[in-house]
Scaffold this motif. Structure first.
Motif, PDB file in Angstrom:
ATOM      1  N   GLY A   3       0.662  -1.494  -0.458  1.00  0.00           N
ATOM      2  CA  GLY A   3       0.015  -0.037   0.038  1.00  0.00           C
ATOM      3  C   GLY A   3       0.495   1.440  -0.003  1.00  0.00           C
ATOM      4  O   GLY A   3       0.731   2.022  -0.652  1.00  0.00           O
ATOM      5  N   ARG A   4       1.865   0.686   0.828  1.00  0.00           N
ATOM      6  CA  ARG A   4       3.010   2.414   0.911  1.00  0.00           C
ATOM      7  C   ARG A   4       3.248   2.958  -0.766  1.00  0.00           C
ATOM      8  O   ARG A   4       3.031   4.049  -0.549  1.00  0.00           O
ATOM      9  N   ARG A   6       2.204   1.790  -3.677  1.00  0.00           N
ATOM     10  CA  ARG A   6       1.576   2.682  -4.624  1.00  0.00           C
ATOM     11  C   ARG A   6       0.778   3.653  -4.538  1.00  0.00           C
ATOM     12  O   ARG A   6       0.989   4.725  -5.376  1.00  0.00           O
ATOM     13  N   ARG A   7       1.122   4.165  -3.159  1.00  0.00           N
ATOM     14  CA  ARG A   7       0.833   5.511  -2.812  1.00  0.00           C
ATOM     15  C   ARG A   7       2.133   6.238  -2.986  1.00  0.00           C
ATOM     16  O   ARG A   7       2.301   7.238  -3.560  1.00  0.00           O
ATOM     17  N   GLU A   8       3.358   5.877  -3.059  1.00  0.00           N
ATOM     18  CA  GLU A   8       4.489   7.158  -3.469  1.00  0.00           C
ATOM     19  C   GLU A   8       4.471   6.516  -4.149  1.00  0.00           C
ATOM     20  O   GLU A   8       5.157   7.384  -5.660  1.00  0.00           O
ATOM     21  N   MET A  10       1.516   6.638  -6.661  1.00  0.00           N
ATOM     22  CA  MET A  10       1.088   8.182  -7.498  1.00  0.00           C
ATOM     23  C   MET A  10       1.333   8.726  -6.966  1.00  0.00           C
ATOM     24  O   MET A  10       1.615   9.950  -8.179  1.00  0.00           O
ATOM     25  N   ARG A  11       2.413   9.167  -6.248  1.00  0.00           N
ATOM     26  CA  ARG A  11       2.735  10.929  -5.344  1.00  0.00           C
ATOM     27  C   ARG A  11       4.036  10.912  -6.618  1.00  0.00           C
ATOM     28  O   ARG A  11       4.039  12.160  -7.121  1.00  0.00           O
ATOM     29  N   ARG A  14       2.197  12.089 -10.148  1.00  0.00           N
ATOM     30  CA  ARG A  14       1.132  13.466  -9.876  1.00  0.00           C
ATOM     31  C   ARG A  14       1.925  14.472  -9.868  1.00  0.00           C
ATOM     32  O   ARG A  14       2.075  15.157 -10.728  1.00  0.00           O
ATOM     33  N   LYS A  41       1.240  17.117   6.176  1.00  0.00           N
ATOM     34  CA  LYS A  41       1.007  17.659   4.267  1.00  0.00           C
ATOM     35  C   LYS A  41      -0.534  18.879   4.888  1.00  0.00           C
ATOM     36  O   LYS A  41      -1.107  19.119   5.358  1.00  0.00           O
TER      37      LYS A  41
END
Length: 247
Positions: A3-4, A6-8, A10-11, A14, A41
């Motif tokens: 999960g981490r 995937r978030r990284e 995606m970040r 972006r 954040k």
């Protein structure tokens, strides 16, 4: 962790698309010599397809059109002129536009107003000076407007005229201030033709916000409906054809 990761990913995507800026390390992290540790954040808000921080909006980003003050808690009888007078002569030259949106199906405003100011600096000065001040027995809440659209809804006054009844000598007058009298109504329409009678419709002992004007001549109603948008007691009215009272 998956999960981490995937978030990284995606970040980073972006950031590569220019949809998000890299966060900067906090002063505490810099002093401690820690790498990759960032502060909290920033809260973000989507504006025109991009992400803007709340701080950027409140500081008056020109591109986001934030030189506009949003006023909430407005008296339902307040008009644009009341709002202008609230800020006084000292701010008159800085005010570009005042918008008081109205309900589509009624005479009352929505309890909010938007004031467009020429500069962001002046906007913040006005908010600081007039926030929580009283207007028409109501304490107002002033803040920077982040609304995408701040213009008033004028569709209520842009409605097409109703079909004119045969032998029509009467018009309906809507969006009236509660303090308007039948005499005031007759005076406003006296130049359209000879007024035979006027009537303010009441509900629970007070004006319902609309009334009727009956003329002696039938040609007078065509002149009367042209007065849509004119003001009685500083409030714009809408005029439309109406059946005669005895029908």
């Amino acid at each position: 962790k998956p999960g981490r990761k995937r978030r990284e990913a995606m970040r980073k995507w972006r950031e590569s698309q220019g949809l998000e800026t890299k966060t900067q390390p906090t002063m505490g992290a810099q002093k401690a010599g820690k790498k990759g540790v960032t502060g909290k954040k920033a809260k973000r808000q989507r504006v025109k397809g991009q992400l803007k921080t709340i701080n950027e909006i409140e500081n008056g980003d020109e591109k986001s059109g934030t030189s506009t003050i949003m006023i909430s808690g407005l008296n339902f009888d307040a008009t644009e002129e009341d709002v202008r007078n609230f800020f006084g002569d000292e701010c008159a030259e800085s005010i570009i536009e005042v918008s008081v949106p109205l309900y589509k199906d009624g005479p009352r405003n929505r309890g909010v107003a938007f004031v467009k100011v020429d500069t962001n600096k002046k906007m913040h000065e006005m908010i600081q000076q007039f926030d929580k001040k009283e207007l028409m027995d109501r304490y107002l809440d002033l803040r920077v407007s982040t609304a995408k659209r701040t213009t008033g809804d004028d569709s209520y006054f842009a409605k097409e005229l109703s079909e004119k009844p045969e032998m029509c000598r009467t018009v309906g007058v809507f969006n009236l201030c509660w303090k308007v009298t039948e005499e005031k109504l007759a005076t406003h329409f006296k130049d359209c033709g000879e007024v035979f009678a006027t009537r303010i419709v009441e509900k629970n002992g007070r004006s319902a916000g609309y009334g009727y004007v009956e003329f002696v001549g039938m040609n007078s109603v065509d002149n009367a409906v042209k007065l849509t948008g004119t003001k009685i007691n500083r409030r714009p009215i809408r005029v439309d054809y109406a059946p005669n009272w005895n029908e």
